[in-house]
Design an enzyme around this catalytic site. Structure first.
Site, mmCIF file in Angstrom:
data_model
loop_
_atom_site.group_PDB
_atom_site.id
_atom_site.type_symbol
_atom_site.label_atom_id
_atom_site.label_comp_id
_atom_site.label_asym_id
_atom_site.label_seq_id
_atom_site.Cartn_x
_atom_site.Cartn_y
_atom_site.Cartn_z
ATOM 1 C CB CYS A 70 1.948 -9.533 19.715
ATOM 2 S SG CYS A 70 2.890 -8.675 18.285
ATOM 3 C CG HIS A 103 5.699 4.378 15.693
ATOM 4 N ND1 HIS A 103 4.874 3.313 14.866
ATOM 5 C CD2 HIS A 103 6.373 3.553 16.572
ATOM 6 C CE1 HIS A 103 5.281 2.158 15.338
ATOM 7 N NE2 HIS A 103 6.024 2.206 16.333
ATOM 8 C CB SER A 126 9.592 -1.246 21.192
ATOM 9 O OG SER A 126 8.625 -1.697 21.595
ATOM 10 C CD GLU A 145 0.248 1.451 14.249
ATOM 11 O OE1 GLU A 145 0.934 0.727 15.075
ATOM 12 O OE2 GLU A 145 -0.817 1.618 14.355
ATOM 13 C CG ASN A 174 4.847 -3.101 22.462
ATOM 14 O OD1 ASN A 174 5.044 -3.860 23.242
ATOM 15 N ND2 ASN A 174 5.699 -3.188 21.112
#
Ligand code: SF4
Length: 310
Positions: free
Chosen positions: A10, A122, A219, A124, A221
């Site tokens: 991305c 996570h 990961s 994030e 996603n």
């Protein structure tokens, strides 16, 4: 064999990797990187060979060194620590993660209690939580019933950028039932790349007995793509770091295989898997393209100026 598109890199991942490459080129090794720059083993190993040093926390970074913050973002406390230590920093946080940080800070400032839907472990989520730890509670998308409020009546929600869209919307509906005044964020937090990859997999999965997603186990996603494939009708779905991790036994009785990859996966690893499948009788590739992605992000400001980062 059905090959889903969009897949792989991305705009945020592309920018983060180029950031480390440019930093190595301009300032020379070692370039320290806090956490994995993106969640892909191959990318991290490759950059390590070229002089990047991946660390978990800033206390592993020697004074005066250059450190890059990963695409997943960092809390204000980490930036403050870097400032106090006099470290030179380059922030490779994806702009779409930064957007969530800004929303969190703004809503907290406005007096809202914030339910952050995401996976607590996570990076994030750790970073976003750090914007207003007293006002944010993290709730797993599978367990929205665990959300509570302090009774202020002003509740809003935000989410991790890489969640499964359907599961998140179910969690929001559950929250709204219990907190009728729940205020929606100004825009979706689940990013375009996560949404596109999930929709593309949803399109191929009903036609496949097996879906293989290339991506690393950490990961988010990529993990979601496996879940989405199963929910959309694939009989089986697996995550592999690379072709060598795939198992021939998965192919037994399989007529159509679907393939996709997470947002941090170099296309070469998908190519390896396609070769592996071709060697086992799945050489016929049909591309199924949901949409073309054209978004790009400019490099962090620290790399756009000719000055040494401070
Ligand atoms: Fe940014 Fe989305 Fe890519 Fe994460 S997956 S780096 S939020 S574009």
């Amino acid at each position: 064999m059905l090959l889903a598109a969009p897949r792989g890199y991305c705009a945020g991942v592309e920018r983060a990797i180029i950031t480390v490459e440019e930093a190595l080129k301009r300032f020379g090794p070692p370039v320290y990187v806090r956490k994995q720059i993106v969640h892909n083993t191959f990318v991290v190993d490759d950059l390590t060979r070229r002089g990047a040093v991946f660390v978990e926390e800033l206390d592993e970074v020697p004074d005066g060194s250059l450190v890059v913050f990963s695409a997943h973002g960092v809390s204000p406390a980490v930036k403050e620590e870097a400032g106090l230590r006099g470290l030179r920093t380059i922030d490779a946080t994806c702009p779409l993660v930064t957007k969530v940080h800004k929303e969190a800070a703004r809503m907290a400032e406005a007096g809202y209690e914030i339910v952050l839907i995401g996976h607590a472990e996570h990076e994030e989520v750790e970073g976003t939580l750090g914007e207003a730890p007293d006002r944010i509670q993290v709730v797993d998308p599978a367990r929205p019933q665990e959300a509570t409020t302090g009774g202020s009546g002003r509740v809003t929600w935000l989410s991790q950028t890489t969640l499964a869209v359907d599961e998140t919307m179910r969690a929001v509906a559950d929250l709204r039932e219990r907190f009728p005044g729940l205020v929606d964020p100004p825009s979706d937090d689940i990013c375009y790349a996560s949404q596109n990859r999930q929709e593309a997999v949803t399109r191929i999965a009903p036609r496949c007995e097996l879906v293989i997603v290339v991506g690393s186990a950490n990961s988010s996603n990529s993990q979601r793509l496996v879940e989405v494939a199963l929910n959309a009708g694939a009989d089986a779905a697996y995550l592999v770091d690379r072709a060598a991790d795939a198992d021939e036994g998965w192919l037994s009785g399989v007529e159509t295989v679907g393939v996709s990859s997470g947002a941090s996966v170099p296309e070469g690893l998908v190519g390896e898997l396609l070769d592996w499948l071709a060697a086992r009788g799945y050489a016929d590739v049909e591309s199924v393209t949901l949409t073309e992605e054209t978004l790009t992000f400019s490099l962090p400001p620290e790399l756009r100026s000719s000055r040494d980062p401070r």
